[in-house]
Every structure is written in structure tokens, then in C-alpha cells.
Design an enzyme around this catalytic site. Structure first.
Site, short mmCIF file in Angstrom:
data_model
loop_
_atom_site.label_atom_id
_atom_site.label_comp_id
_atom_site.label_asym_id
_atom_site.label_seq_id
_atom_site.Cartn_x
_atom_site.Cartn_y
_atom_site.Cartn_z
N LYS A 235 36.39 37.30 17.12
CA LYS A 235 36.42 36.08 16.30
C LYS A 235 35.12 36.03 15.48
O LYS A 235 34.03 36.06 16.04
CB LYS A 235 36.54 34.85 17.20
CG LYS A 235 36.40 33.52 16.48
CD LYS A 235 36.43 32.36 17.48
CE LYS A 235 36.07 31.04 16.83
NZ LYS A 235 36.02 29.93 17.81
N ASP A 240 31.46 26.91 11.95
CA ASP A 240 32.65 26.11 12.28
C ASP A 240 32.33 24.63 12.25
O ASP A 240 31.80 24.08 13.21
CB ASP A 240 33.19 26.51 13.66
CG ASP A 240 34.46 25.77 14.00
OD1 ASP A 240 35.10 25.21 13.07
OD2 ASP A 240 34.83 25.74 15.18
N LYS A 247 34.06 18.27 13.61
CA LYS A 247 33.37 18.21 14.89
C LYS A 247 32.36 17.07 14.90
O LYS A 247 31.83 16.69 13.85
CB LYS A 247 32.62 19.52 15.16
CG LYS A 247 33.47 20.72 15.46
CD LYS A 247 32.59 21.91 15.75
CE LYS A 247 33.41 23.15 16.03
NZ LYS A 247 34.13 23.06 17.32
N ASP A 258 29.48 30.72 16.29
CA ASP A 258 30.91 30.79 16.57
C ASP A 258 31.51 32.14 16.20
O ASP A 258 32.69 32.37 16.43
CB ASP A 258 31.66 29.67 15.85
CG ASP A 258 32.97 29.31 16.53
OD1 ASP A 258 33.06 29.47 17.76
OD2 ASP A 258 33.90 28.88 15.83
N ASP A 317 40.35 22.42 13.94
CA ASP A 317 39.22 22.89 14.74
C ASP A 317 39.66 23.92 15.78
O ASP A 317 38.83 24.50 16.47
CB ASP A 317 38.52 21.71 15.42
CG ASP A 317 37.17 22.08 16.01
OD1 ASP A 317 36.58 23.07 15.52
OD2 ASP A 317 36.70 21.41 16.93
N GLU A 319 40.70 26.85 15.11
CA GLU A 319 40.85 27.85 14.05
C GLU A 319 40.65 29.28 14.54
O GLU A 319 41.17 30.22 13.94
CB GLU A 319 39.87 27.56 12.90
CG GLU A 319 38.47 28.10 13.06
CD GLU A 319 37.73 27.57 14.29
OE1 GLU A 319 36.92 28.32 14.87
OE2 GLU A 319 37.95 26.41 14.68
N ARG A 321 41.82 30.87 17.09
CA ARG A 321 43.08 31.52 17.47
C ARG A 321 43.91 31.90 16.25
O ARG A 321 44.71 32.83 16.29
CB ARG A 321 43.86 30.61 18.42
CG ARG A 321 44.36 29.32 17.83
CD ARG A 321 44.70 28.29 18.88
NE ARG A 321 43.50 27.79 19.56
CZ ARG A 321 43.51 26.92 20.56
NH1 ARG A 321 44.68 26.46 21.03
NH2 ARG A 321 42.40 26.51 21.10
#
Length: 469
Positions: A235, A240, A247, A258, A317, A319, A321
Site C-alpha cells: 500500500k 491519507d 480524518k 500510510d 477513508d 482507501e 484496500r
């Protein structure tokens, strides 16, 4: 920045060593290569030493032109865990010094040297402070084992550097440039190529940013031909914000890390040749910046992933996956690996389950899971196998698409498990494992081998696994 400390091996104790470290165990009887001003048993008794790992007794000694130091360091029971603790304590004790000469303890010298180097890591931008010790000299150690330790430690440091770099510098294109520096074959999809090839998840996550997404492929082939092929997927969310599902502020300030999973994949691919890994490895880093804007994806949007699977986005959020799904589907359809492992800072839920010292592994194959857990035990990137509970799969149902990216109004909970079940949908029928490193990918303390910020968790376990298979 990268580890500044260098490791070297000598055959005898330098007589003029300014800093000399000598091990002792619970028997409190170190084999001293130098004379001290008091019997060592009296010194250790004075300091109430017990021989525990991490314990250090500092003794001044006469040196030509000045005063040197002998550091008597405890190694406990001599286990890998104890040796790592002892080595990290030594390196931290001598920050700011030019050189530390170490008589290594009996046992795993690679684990000892690796921990000493990792504890020397620091990352600062324009800040003055006590620098790590510049040179670590190991007396009579196995040079090949020390070189392996140095290779692994520097790979971990690279992953930390990539993750700790501010998002103002780091975007998907920058990450692709760093991948191209690792000495392996690299292919990069820009936004137009992603569109042409149907990587809808990566594009959707990156839509809200002025800095477009990338898919980065790194390829390592060993010198000796092999049929075994492993794909690693990371990833690579370079920042993020949560997108339109924004968030909270306290959570957002850590989100430059992230992309820690992508950093792990880049660092691992860069180290395989030096370690002589016997398996062909392809790394995929799905990189995007998740930002809110007038072009960002919206909750309730439906996106089409690589291969045609549709997903309703209920939370922007969630994201990670979405970008991983594209890469996993591509790996399954095109790369045809014998096994695929993805690594990601995926869910806060796993931190609740396992805390900040143990990573999670989900797997569709028992043998693969066992291999990764054992590699984690040997490398000190500890993993705990988590269950893929089939009864939770209804959480992924959508009324308008093949899948939803988060649970929609049901009461299953188990956010890390349902996220893993989502990823499994895109991995095909081949052996697959998912490492959720959200809890262990970042440290809040300077302690042991860790420095505040990114940890590089995942590099050691994957290198251990890939050099075993």
C-alpha cells in the site's frame, strides 16, 4: 536519514580503543582483554549488576594521551531477544562518539549487529542533535553474518526513510523515483496508463489530489534460474487525509507514513540481490495521495477495479484496500505467482487487537501462514495469525455493486478481518497472505531498536522468508 553507522570486523582487540564493550552474563565473569583498576567482580558488585540484557557498567581506563572507557554489558540468557536488547542499549549509550569497539557475545552475531545498527537510526531535517556512533567495530565476528546484518538493517532504514519523509516532498511520482534507485528492473504506470489498463481503484483514490497516482512494479531475478515466483504488494498512500470522509486532526498528522507497506516492498526488492535470495520476486506498489477536493471520489460512488469487479465506496477513508485490490487482481491475472503477500497499514482495528508490538497475518494457505509466522519469530518482526471468519463475508455486500469497501449498516464489527476478507476477493485462488501493519508500522517511543516514527516493520520478516524459500 539513512543509518550513518558503519560496521566492520577485526581479528584482535585494538589496544588503543577509546570505547571498548565487553559482554558478561548472569555469572558476572566477563573475559576481559584489558586491565581494570579494580577486580571486575568488585566493580559489578558495587553497581549491583545482575547480568541482565541491556545492563551497562561503565569503567574509566587509562589510554595513551587520555582516558578511555570499558563498557561491561549484560547479555542475559544469550537468546536472540536478549542479544538484540543488549546491542541496542550499547548503541544508544554511545551516541555522539566516533567509534565503539565491541567484543561480541556468544550466540547470534547477526541479530546482535543488526540491532546495534537499527538503534543507531535517526531521521531529522535540518536539526542538530547527538549523532549516532559513527563506527561499530566487532572483534572476531563472522564477517559474512555481519554483512548480512548490515544489509538487512540498511533495508529497514530505507523503509523508515521513505515513510518518514514529509508528504510535501513525497508523492507517488517521487516514490517511483526512489524505487528506480534500487538496482532492479522497474516499470511505472502513470495516470494515463492506469486509465488505459483499467486500474479503477488506484485512479479513484488519487482523483482528489493534484499529484496523480502511480503503479510501480519492481522485478528481481536471482542469478540461478528458478521457477518459484512470489509477488509482494504494498500500500503506497503517500498521504491519507481520509478524502471526503475526512480524518480527525490528531489522526491525520501521522498519515505521511500510510505508505509504509509500499516502502517495505521497495526496500525488500532492493536488498534481495545482496542477500542472494533464491526466488524470483515481483513487487507492486499501488501509490496515490488521498485528498478531499472537487474531483475526489464520493461516498456511494461505484468504481470498477482491474479485471472488472465493481465496488461501492461507502467510506473514502477505507482507501488502502481499493488500491491494493487493483494490484492484487493484476498480480493474479497477469503475473501468475506461486504466492502473493500484501503488506499495508490497513486498519486501526488491528491496533486494538494486537497493540504495537505484533503484526497481523491473514492467509488463505496454512503453509504460507506458518512460514511467515516462523520467519517473523526468527527476524523479530513478530506476526500473529488472525482468522478469516467466513461468517463475516456478508459485511461486504452491496445493493448496487459486487462488493462494498466497508461494512454497510450491519453489526459484524471486526474491521481488520472484514478488510482482509475484502482483499481476498481479489487475490484469486493462489496462496495469499495479508500483513496488517497499522499497529506496528509506526513507533511512538525511542526505545530499543525503534526510533519515533516509521519502524520499517515487514522488511525483516519478508527478507527472512524470501531467503529461506
Amino acid at each position: 536519514m539513512p543509518i550513518e553507522t558503519t560496521a566492520s570486523v577485526v581479528t584482535g582487540v585494538p589496544g588503543d580503543a577509546e570505547l571498548l564493550a565487553v559482554p558478561y552474563g548472569s555469572d558476572l565473569s566477563p573475559a576481559l582483554p584489558v586491565e581494570l583498576h579494580l577486580p571486575v567482580s568488585e566493580l559489578l558488585a558495587h553497581y549491583e549488576a545482575k547480568g541482565e540484557a541491556g545492563e551497562i557498567v561503565e569503567v574509566p581506563v587509562a589510554r595513551a594521551g587520555g582516558v578511555g572507557r570499558v563498557l561491561l554489558y549484560g547479555v542475559g540468557d544469550g537468546s536472540q531477544k536478549a542479544l538484540r536488547k543488549a546491542a541496542a542499549g550499547l548503541t544508544r549509550r554511545v551516541r555522539g562518539r566516533q567509534e565503539l569497539t565491541v567484543v561480541p557475545p556468544e550466540g547470534d552475531v547477526a541479530a546482535f549487529a543488526e540491532a546495534a545498527l537499527l538503534a543507531a537510526y535517526s531521521f531529522t531535517i535540518g536539526a542538530e542533535g547527538r549523532k549516532p556512533v559513527r563506527s561499530l567495530v566487532l572483534v572476531g565476528a563472522d564477517e559474512e553474518r555481519v554483512r548480512r546484518a548490515e544489509t538487512v538493517a540498511r533495508a529497514v532504514a530505507l523503509a523508515r526513510d521513505l515513510s518518514n519523509t514529509p508528504a510535501s516532498v513525497k508523492d507517488p511520482a517521487w516514490l517511483a523515483e526512489r524505487a528506480a534507485e534500487q538496482g532492479v528492473q522497474v516499470r511505472v504506470w502513470d495516470e494515463e496508463q492506469l486509465q488505459a489498463d483499467g486500474f479503477g481503484g488506484i485512479l479513484a483514490v488519487g482523483r482528489g489530489s493534484a499529484r496523480p497516482p502511480r503503479l510501480i512494479q519492481l522485478s528481481y531475478t536471482p542469478d540461478v534460474p528458478t521457477e518459484r515466483h512470489v509477488v509482494l504488494v504494498g500500500k503506497g498512500i503517500t498521504f491519507d487525509s481520509g478524502g471526503l470522509s475526512l480524518k480527525p486532526t490528531d489522526n491525520m498528522k501521522f498519515q505521511k507514513t500510510d505508505m509504509a507497506g509500499g516502502a517495505v516492498v521497495i526496500a525488500v526488492l532492493g536488498a534481495l540481490a545482496a542477500l542472494g535470495a533464491p526466488v524470483r520476486v515481483t513487487g507492486l506498489v499501488a501509490a496515490a495521495e488521498n485528498m478531499p477536493s472537487g474531483t475526489a471520489q464520493r461516498p456511494s460512488d461505484v468504481i470498477t477495479h482491474y479485471g472488472g469487479r465493481t465496488v461501492e465506496v461507502l467510506n473514502t477513508d477505507a482507501e488502502g484496500r481499493l488500491v491494493l485490490a487493483d494490484a492484487l487482481a493484476y498480480a493474479d491475472a497477469v503475473l501468475d505467482p506461486d504466492a502473493v503477500v500484501d503488506v499495508a497499514t490497513l486498519t486501526g482495528a488491528i491496533t486494538v487487537a494486537l497493540g504495537r508490538q505484533v503484526g497481523a497475518v491473514y492467509a488463505s494457505d496454512d503453509t504460507l501462514a506458518d512460514e511467515l509466522v516462523e520467519a517473523g519469530r526468527a527476524s523479530d518482526d513478530r506476526l500473529w495469525r488472525m482468522p478469516l471468519i467466513e461468517e463475516y463475508t456478508p459485511a461486504l455486500k452491496s445493493s448496487v455493486a459486487d462488493l462494498a469497501n466497508v461494512e454497510a449498516g450491519s453489526s459484524f464489527g471486526a474491521g481488520s478481518i472484514t478488510a482482509a476478507l475484502f482483499l481476498r476477493e481479489f487475490a484469486g485462488k493462489r496462496p495469499w497472505a495479508h500483513l496488517d501493519i497499522a499497529g506496528v508500522g509506526r513507533s511512538t517511543v525511542d526505545e530499543g531498536t525503534l526510533t519515533k516514527g516509521a519502524t520499517g516493520f515487514g522488511v525483516r520478516v519478508l527478507l527472512e522468508w524470501l531467503t529461506r524459500v
